[in-house]
Write a protein that holds these residues in place. Structure first.
Motif: not given
Ligand SMILES: Nc1ncnc2c1ncn2[C@@H]1O[C@H](COP(=O)(O)OP(=O)(O)OP(=O)(O)O)[C@@H](O)[C@H]1O
Ligand SMILES: [Mg+2]
Length: 216
Positions: A11, A14, A16, A35-42, A82, A189
């Motif tokens: 995106v 970037r 992701i 870590p948070s923001g690493s792309g897991k949900s994506t 989530q 987590h």
């Protein structure tokens, strides 16, 4: 069963998700950490076909995603978000929804069983969900998601807001489904949880698979 081949998601220049390749077998259980923001949900949204890779290809049972209708895909791959996303009606109406979209009869017996298993057996189908607590709503969301047995279940921190006793009940229910052949991909987590039942642990950092551990 499911295969990601060199999947990336960009995106605004970037990365992701950055060149992820992964094979998931039938009944395999994988914990996704990172870590948070690493792309897991994506990554889960890509697997659920809510978004499409900007590069690479995803295959279900050998068939590329473009050749599978989104409705079919989402019946085979079930994504537990989530946050809870119930309609503000009754428990029964929410649990009957998966049958409704399939034009099938509502399996009240299974719904009762699931309600009990998520620790809400004391409520009846006429209870309105808008009066329930956050954790109770989340447990109804889980019960609704499990009304049908998918080929693969994606869980995004599904039990993170629940107390230990309820989390363990739900974990048991879900890993029993794995024994019946459902593949499980679970973002967690909790180190304790990820080492308890999973066959494999994958660590995502900055959109890449940084580490893969065999836990079996
Ligand atoms: N459509 C989008 N447009 C811009 N940025 C996005 C988009 N989708 C995701 N991102 C960014 O990609 C990164 C990864 O997001 P993602 O939700 O996958 O993280 P995560 O690993 O699930 O984090 P958490 O553990 O906090 O839930 C974040 O920085 C997010 O802001
Ligand atoms: Mg996330």
């Amino acid at each position: 069963m499911l295969e990601l081949k060199n999947v990336s998601y960009h995106v605004d220049k970037r990365d992701i998700i950055n060149n992820i390749s992964l094979k998931i077998e039938q009944g395999e259980t994988i914990a996704i950490v990172g870590p948070s923001g690493s792309g897991k949900s994506t990554l889960m949204r890509l697997i659920n076909n809510l978004i499409s890779p900007t590069e690479g290809e995803i295959y279900l049972n050998g068939k590329p995603y473009e050749q599978i209708s989104p409705e079919t895909l989402r019946m085979k791959i079930s994504y537990l978000l989530q946050e809870s996303d119930l309609f503000d009606r009754t428990i029964g109406e929410n649990l009957a929804f998966p049958a409704e979209v399939r034009n099938e009869k509502f399996d009240r017996k299974r719904a009762k069983y699931l309600l009990k298993t998520v620790g809400l057996g004391h409520y009846n189908f006429n209870t309105r969900v808008d009066h329930l607590s956050g954790g109770e709503r989340q447990r109804i969301t889980i019960a609704r998601q499990l009304m049908y047995k998918p080929q693969m279940l994606l869980l995004d921190e599904a039990t993170s807001a629940l107390d230990k006793q309820n989390s363990e009940k739900i974990e048991k229910l879900i890993f029993n489904m794995a024994k019946e052949g459902v593949s499980i991909l679970w973002i967690t987590h909790s180190n304790e949880q990820s080492s308890r039942h999973f066959k494999k642990r994958i660590k995502i950092v900055e959109g890449r698979i940084e580490q893969e551990d065999d836990l079996s």
